[in-house]
Design an enzyme around this catalytic site. Structure first.
Site, mmCIF file in Angstrom:
data_model
loop_
_atom_site.group_PDB
_atom_site.id
_atom_site.type_symbol
_atom_site.label_atom_id
_atom_site.label_comp_id
_atom_site.label_asym_id
_atom_site.label_seq_id
_atom_site.Cartn_x
_atom_site.Cartn_y
_atom_site.Cartn_z
ATOM 1 N N ASP A 186 5.618 -28.514 -33.922
ATOM 2 C CA ASP A 186 4.685 -29.259 -33.083
ATOM 3 C C ASP A 186 5.411 -30.530 -32.641
ATOM 4 O O ASP A 186 5.635 -31.437 -33.439
ATOM 5 C CB ASP A 186 3.435 -29.603 -33.911
ATOM 6 C CG ASP A 186 2.458 -30.504 -33.150
ATOM 7 O OD1 ASP A 186 2.729 -30.869 -31.981
ATOM 8 O OD2 ASP A 186 1.410 -30.849 -33.734
ATOM 9 N N LYS B 120 1.464 -36.928 -23.804
ATOM 10 C CA LYS B 120 2.283 -38.045 -24.256
ATOM 11 C C LYS B 120 3.458 -38.192 -23.274
ATOM 12 O O LYS B 120 3.342 -38.925 -22.315
ATOM 13 C CB LYS B 120 2.767 -37.871 -25.698
ATOM 14 C CG LYS B 120 1.760 -38.340 -26.722
ATOM 15 C CD LYS B 120 0.751 -37.291 -27.120
ATOM 16 C CE LYS B 120 -0.062 -37.766 -28.319
ATOM 17 N NZ LYS B 120 -1.110 -36.803 -28.671
ATOM 18 N N TRP C 85 -1.956 -34.066 -38.369
ATOM 19 C CA TRP C 85 -1.805 -32.905 -37.496
ATOM 20 C C TRP C 85 -1.220 -31.728 -38.245
ATOM 21 O O TRP C 85 -1.643 -30.584 -38.034
ATOM 22 C CB TRP C 85 -0.991 -33.276 -36.254
ATOM 23 C CG TRP C 85 -1.652 -34.400 -35.512
ATOM 24 C CD1 TRP C 85 -1.175 -35.660 -35.333
ATOM 25 C CD2 TRP C 85 -2.957 -34.379 -34.901
ATOM 26 N NE1 TRP C 85 -2.091 -36.420 -34.640
ATOM 27 C CE2 TRP C 85 -3.190 -35.666 -34.358
ATOM 28 C CE3 TRP C 85 -3.947 -33.403 -34.742
ATOM 29 C CZ2 TRP C 85 -4.371 -36.005 -33.698
ATOM 30 C CZ3 TRP C 85 -5.125 -33.733 -34.080
ATOM 31 C CH2 TRP C 85 -5.322 -35.013 -33.566
HETATM 32 C C1 PLP Z 1 1.503 -34.460 -33.229
HETATM 33 C C2 PLP Z 1 0.203 -34.012 -32.662
HETATM 34 N N1 PLP Z 1 -0.188 -32.735 -32.820
HETATM 35 C C3 PLP Z 1 -1.360 -32.286 -32.332
HETATM 36 C C4 PLP Z 1 -2.227 -33.104 -31.666
HETATM 37 C C5 PLP Z 1 -3.522 -32.552 -31.143
HETATM 38 O O1 PLP Z 1 -3.380 -32.355 -29.758
HETATM 39 P P1 PLP Z 1 -4.584 -31.924 -28.816
HETATM 40 O O2 PLP Z 1 -5.563 -33.029 -28.799
HETATM 41 O O3 PLP Z 1 -3.922 -31.713 -27.489
HETATM 42 O O4 PLP Z 1 -5.161 -30.673 -29.354
HETATM 43 C C6 PLP Z 1 -1.867 -34.440 -31.458
HETATM 44 C C7 PLP Z 1 -2.790 -35.328 -30.723
HETATM 45 O O5 PLP Z 1 -2.593 -36.502 -30.615
HETATM 46 C C8 PLP Z 1 -0.630 -34.905 -31.973
HETATM 47 O O6 PLP Z 1 -0.254 -36.165 -31.792
HETATM 48 MG MG MG Z 2 -0.064 -37.528 -37.675
#
Ligand code: PLP
Ligand code: MG
Ligand code: PLP
Ligand code: MG
Ligand code: MG
Ligand code: MG
Lengths: 354, 354
Positions: B167, B191, B100
């Site tokens: 994030d 989550k 991510w």
């Molecule tokens: C830490 C983290 N950041 C970003 C995301 C991406 O999120 P989204 O699917 O809502 O765009 C996730 C998805 O699991 C995540 O766990």
């Molecule tokens: Mg990760």
């Protein structure tokens, strides 16, 4: 007591959709899991996403014609900028028929030149401009099929040699059209398609990939197409509920089936607006929307009495938008004809009591 | 039969939230209307949006400290680009701790220079880099508090003189932190906070308005703040269900209350991973995530037996992400301790049978 819900959006959905989606929150597909807790990569949800995409293209008769259906987030307001981000290289043509067109124009201007081909702003958007010319060198023409706030609707779309982009947020799946005239159609779900929280994008693939700017992943139609609308976590529940609503439309005989009912409801509603000496319609006769009927009381002094009668009859959501005032009866696919009859009776009752 | 749901997200939510949201679809607040059909401008929904924003700031102890809470659409993936769109003028610093973070870096590069201050890519992101230096002239430092895929979590955040962006998608509301260290926090709801379909953004207002580029309305934090998160139609149901989940956290004693249970669950889980000779953990000990425990079978031949035992015990969602393999037990706030006990017993049973 169930209300007669004329809300302009979010709005009434089929009762069967409320029932099924409520059940799926407790136990989805007999899985022992809620639709809210399943992985979007699960077999069960992948099937939902596929069926929703398939139903959308099927109902629009766009299958096997080079189109892709996507269920994105961000509402139609995000499409105002995504359309331009993906398609506007130098100049785009926009038809201005109301608040939403104006907002689309505002966003597009950040990406290039915008030529407003015509506007009905001179009469507070109570009509649809006709006989305007469209620059042949524009990257696309953008229009709004139904103007939710003002209650006007395009009956005949221009024939153009450039891509045709259309915001169909408030009348998608409500009437038959030759949808293959359009290259990009978008619509927030929260009128005829489902709850707020997802946006349908139907795009002809061959218009994409032609701008020179770099596009952030989440704003790039090609990225979403490449991942079948699952580039990131989709709005699972909103897509599921939209899928249920699309199934319901299909069961009603598809767009043709719901269109017939929509025509009956609109005839009933506009019939009373015109007949009843206490009321007058807002939109030009030939441009009246089948979805949103806008009308006013000729005598403001009757306001309280009318609104009291409506309340007693369990009518909800008929106040007009502040830019128009008066009343707006939104008659989306799922609104039963009976609700329109109730409203018409209230209007007649006002005439008796006034 | 209810499952033990270890899904990484979307994931289990409190059972009371499933029940209440299911009921609200049939009749919201005794209004005779579904939560799916009410106007987002209705008094009832405005109250939901306000309570959700208030609860978010309250739980994070950020009220009256210059922060605003927004419930947007587009997932954390949209925040990857929005953070940069709104804050990156020249150069930004990013800590790379996983998939991510890497995606956030990719999007930021479209807007300016990105300096990766440290990365744990050399060991497939199984640890959190420490002792790196941060350029004092960067517009902000971006980090990912919990790496959902790899099962690592930042325990101590760097102290910086530039805005700190985080994030927190997969560990927000799960542990006490001094949240006032952060200037922008974002998290997809799916989550610890609610269903997929909305993203919480908590932003300190004084960091905004400093970039020279023009920002499209839907991507501009200041636009959303100006409209109290109602610039366009919000994802009504996802916000409502998030509000219910935030209320549940508050009832559990706030973040401190759920943290206690999270610590117990994590101790149980990692205790068994370490004790059981058949398993080994993936993440570096000191960086282990309290939310996502990643682990492997030492002997791949036991795979089918382990997975069969888990299935019989009604365990769902423990397959690891393809970038790590093995298993991942996600233990978000709403996962009962009993579910972890069931999984631990399956691991013990495997030891007996193997
Ligand atoms: C830490 C983290 N950041 C970003 C995301 C991406 O999120 P989204 O699917 O809502 O765009 C996730 C998805 O699991 C995540 O766990
Ligand atoms: Mg990760
Ligand atoms: C025709 C039209 N376009 C765009 C919008 C904006 O949609 P959203 O709120 O989903 O961004 C609306 C909302 O009512 C609309 O009616
Ligand atoms: Mg309009
Ligand atoms: Mg009349
Ligand atoms: Mg071990």
């Amino acid at each position: 007591m169930k209300k007669h819900n004329f809300s302009a959006g979010p709005c009434i959905l089929p009762q069967s959709v409320f029932k099924e989606s409520s059940e799926a929150i407790l136990n989805f597909n007999h899985s022992g899991l809620s639709i809210l807790e399943i992985s979007h990569r699960s077999k069960d949800f992948m099937a939902v996403m596929e069926e929703a995409q398939h139903l959308a293209l099927d109902l629009l008769r766009l299958e096997d014609k080079g189109y892709k259906a996507l269920f994105l987030q961000g509402g139609a307001s995000t499409q105002f900028l995504m359309a331009a981000y993906n398609l506007l290289e130098k100049k785009a043509a926009y038809l201005n028929t109301g608040t939403w067109s104006s907002k689309a124009i505002k966003e597009a201007k950040l990406f290039g030149e915008v030529e407003e081909v015509a506007s009905s702003k001179d009469k507070n958007f109570n009509y649809i401009p006709k006989n305007y010319s469209i620059p042949a060198d524009a990257d696309y023409l953008h229009c709004t099929s139904n103007n939710t706030i003002f209650g006007t609707q395009i009956k005949e779309f221009p024939t153009v040699n450039i891509p045709l982009v259309c915001d169909m947020s408030s009348d998608i799946f409500s009437r038959e059209l030759d949808f293959s005239k359009f290259d990009l159609i978008y619509a927030g779900a929260q009128k005829n398609m489902g709850p707020a929280g997802t946006t349908l994008v139907v795009v002809k693939e061959d218009i994409l990939g032609k701008v020179s700017r770099q596009i952030p992943s989440m704003l790039d139609y090609q990225v979403h197409i490449g991942k079948d609308s699952m580039f990131n976590t989709p709005p699972v529940f909103a897509v599921y509920t939209s899928m249920l609503t699309l199934r319901w439309i299909k069961q009603k005989g598809g767009i043709a089936g719901v269109q017939k009912l929509n025509e009956e409801k609109a005839a009933l509603m506009y019939g009373e607006i015109d007949r009843n000496p206490l009321f007058e319609g807002f939109a030009a006769l030939e441009d009246r929307s089948m979805m949103n009927a806008t009308f006013n009381l000729k005598d403001e002094k009757l306001k309280d009495l009318f609104e009291d009668l409506a309340k007693v009859a369990h009518i909800n959501g008929i106040n007009g938008h502040r830019s128009v005032g008066g009343y707006r009866a939104s008659m989306y696919n799922a609104l039963p004809k009976e609700s329109v009859e109730v409203l018409v009776n209230v209007m007649k009752e006002l005439e008796t009591q006034a």
